[in-house]
Write an enzyme that holds these catalytic residues in place. Structure first.
Site, PDB file in Angstrom:
ATOM      1  N   ASN A  24      18.717   2.004 -39.486  1.00 12.90           N
ATOM      2  CA  ASN A  24      17.815   2.648 -40.439  1.00 12.90           C
ATOM      3  C   ASN A  24      17.127   3.831 -39.776  1.00 12.90           C
ATOM      4  OD1 ASN A  24      15.170   1.724 -39.294  1.00 12.90           O
ATOM      5  ND2 ASN A  24      16.098  -0.277 -39.704  1.00 12.90           N
ATOM      6  N   ARG A  25      16.320   4.533 -40.537  1.00 17.13           N
ATOM      7  CA  ARG A  25      15.798   5.819 -40.057  1.00 17.13           C
ATOM      8  C   ARG A  25      14.506   5.719 -39.251  1.00 17.13           C
ATOM      9  NH1 ARG A  25      18.855   9.424 -43.094  1.00 17.13           N
ATOM     10  NH2 ARG A  25      19.443   8.585 -45.130  1.00 17.13           N
TER      11      ARG A  25
END
Ligand code: CTP
Length: 400
Positions: A210-211
């Site tokens: 994920n970011r």
């Protein structure tokens, strides 16, 4: 410990004044801002030019400076500027005058104006140091709340050998750092912080991630460490690398690794801040060889990861548990139900609807909800400032 702090060094007239140049350097090297005040007599032992060059600041000695265009050297603002005041060397004469509140030079006046902690490094010959009046003066200065850095033993300027020489500059520096560390508000408090994303392997080359950058969790770790807490930072794959003596980093990759490393430390900590963006799902089967295109489009089956914070909520003893919620809709309601479901003391909500908040940014905009139904909303701020707000709120909730 002293980086960014304003340090005022007062120099009285004794031979040990030549060593104060090294003391100034120690503090400058450590990133402190240093200003020096000399008594007129001390200029016989070390020049203002030396101290000014090393401290990178004007050296103060008289109540006014610049004969042609006289300017008042404001002892009040000098005293208030200081976060710490160190009198080194503190001669018998200066100690005696400071005990009595005599105010016949700029150093004395500044001492009377200062509100910060004041350290004295006495320096004199051995019989002077042993004299009952010196001992009484040192005791009295201690009673006033000042801190005395004991003189060391060795050869004295008189040729005699004994106690009285000013502590070596590196020892003065270490004494002050140790003293400051012992007074930090979170001394002896252990905090577990999870931060960063997790990577869930598909095959040896690919993963699902994920970011999250890990910035928010790392800022929290730094803020806590600066307040004296012992921080165990369990950090997913992130470019962040916070360095601080009070932070021990354990690097992990997957949600399972993060679970194992966090749970191991859980019993031992007082506060947990789960700032990590942990994957909720992981591939059920990880391929041991790289998937090739000729094998066709892969069908990946997922299974749920273990909920680290959920587990901690269920097995909570006296730990204060803090979670994060990143929401896109019904933010407050979703955060409230997460707070309850995971048995948390407090939850930090960021909304992806707020510009500049959340993953990858250096800023964040948060709302804090507590289990006692309190709600605190904050403006968009740097993640460093947000960390400050979060830790302040945690501490005030613990005290409440
Ligand atoms: N968390 C955790 N372990 C997990 C998943 C989440 O410790 N496996 C923690 C996060 O670090 C965060 C909090 O739980 O502090 C909220 O995470 P979130 O994924 O939003 O919670 P969920 O319960 O998975 O809810 P949602 O339905 O929004 O995914």
């Amino acid at each position: 410990m002293v980086s960014g702090k304003n340090i005022l060094i007062g120099i009285a007239g004794g031979i040990a004044a030549y060593k104060t140049a090294h003391l100034v350097r120690e503090f400058i090297k450590a990133g402190a801002n240093v200003k020096c005040i000399q008594t007129p007599a001390s200029k016989e032992f070390i020049t203002p030019l030396t101290l000014s060059t090393l401290s990178k600041n004007e050296v103060f000695s008289e109540f006014t400076s610049d004969e042609e265009n006289p300017r008042w050297n404001d002892h009040v603002s000098l005293g208030l500027w200081a976060d710490l005041f160190i009198i080194a060397p503190a001669t018998a004469n200066t100690l005696g005058k400071m005990c009595q509140g005599i105010c016949d030079n700029l150093l004395m006046a500044t001492y009377l104006s200062a509100k910060c902690p004041v350290y004295f490094a006495p320096a004199m010959d051995l019989d002077m140091y042993q004299h009952p009046s010196t001992k009484e003066n040192l005791n009295k200065l201690k009673e006033f709340g000042n801190i005395i850095i004991p003189a060391e033993s060795g050869e004295l300027a008189s040729g005699l050998v004994g106690e009285g020489r000013m502590a070596e500059p590196e020892n003065i520096y270490k004494f002050i750092c140790k003293d400051l560390a012992s007074k930090l508000p979170l001394k002896n408090i252990k905090v577990l912080v999870t931060a960063g994303p997790t990577y869930e392997s598909i095959d040896p080359v690919r993963f699902i991630g994920n970011r999250s950058s890990g910035k928010m969790g790392c800022e929290l770790a730094l803020n806590l460490a600066n307040r004296g807490a012992e921080v165990m930072l369990v950090l997913g794959p992130s470019a962040q690398n916070p360095t601080h003596n009070n932070i021990i980093i354990t690097r992990v990759e997957s949600a399972e690794d993060m679970y194992q490393e966090s749970v191991k430390r859980y019993d031992d900590c007082d506060i947990v801040i789960a700032a990590a963006a942990v994957a909720d799902y992981t591939p059920a089967n990880k391929f041991s060889e790289k998937l090739k295109k000729e094998q066709g489009t892969p069908q990946i089956e997922f299974q749920e990861t273990k909920d680290i914070l959920g587990f901690m909520g269920k097995t909570k003893k006296s730990q204060f548990l803090v979670g994060f919620a990143l929401e896109t809709n019904d933010e407050i309601d979703n955060a409230k139900s997460k707070l309850k479901r995971k048995n948390l003391d407090l939850i930090v909500l960021n909304s992806l609807n707020d510009k500049g908040a959340g993953f990858q940014y250096d800023t964040n905009k948060i709302t804090i909800l507590t289990k006692h139904n309190k709600m605190f909303s904050f403006e968009l701020k740097s993640k460093q400032e947000v960390a400050q707000d979060i830790v302040n709120t945690i501490l005030s909730e613990i005290d409440a």
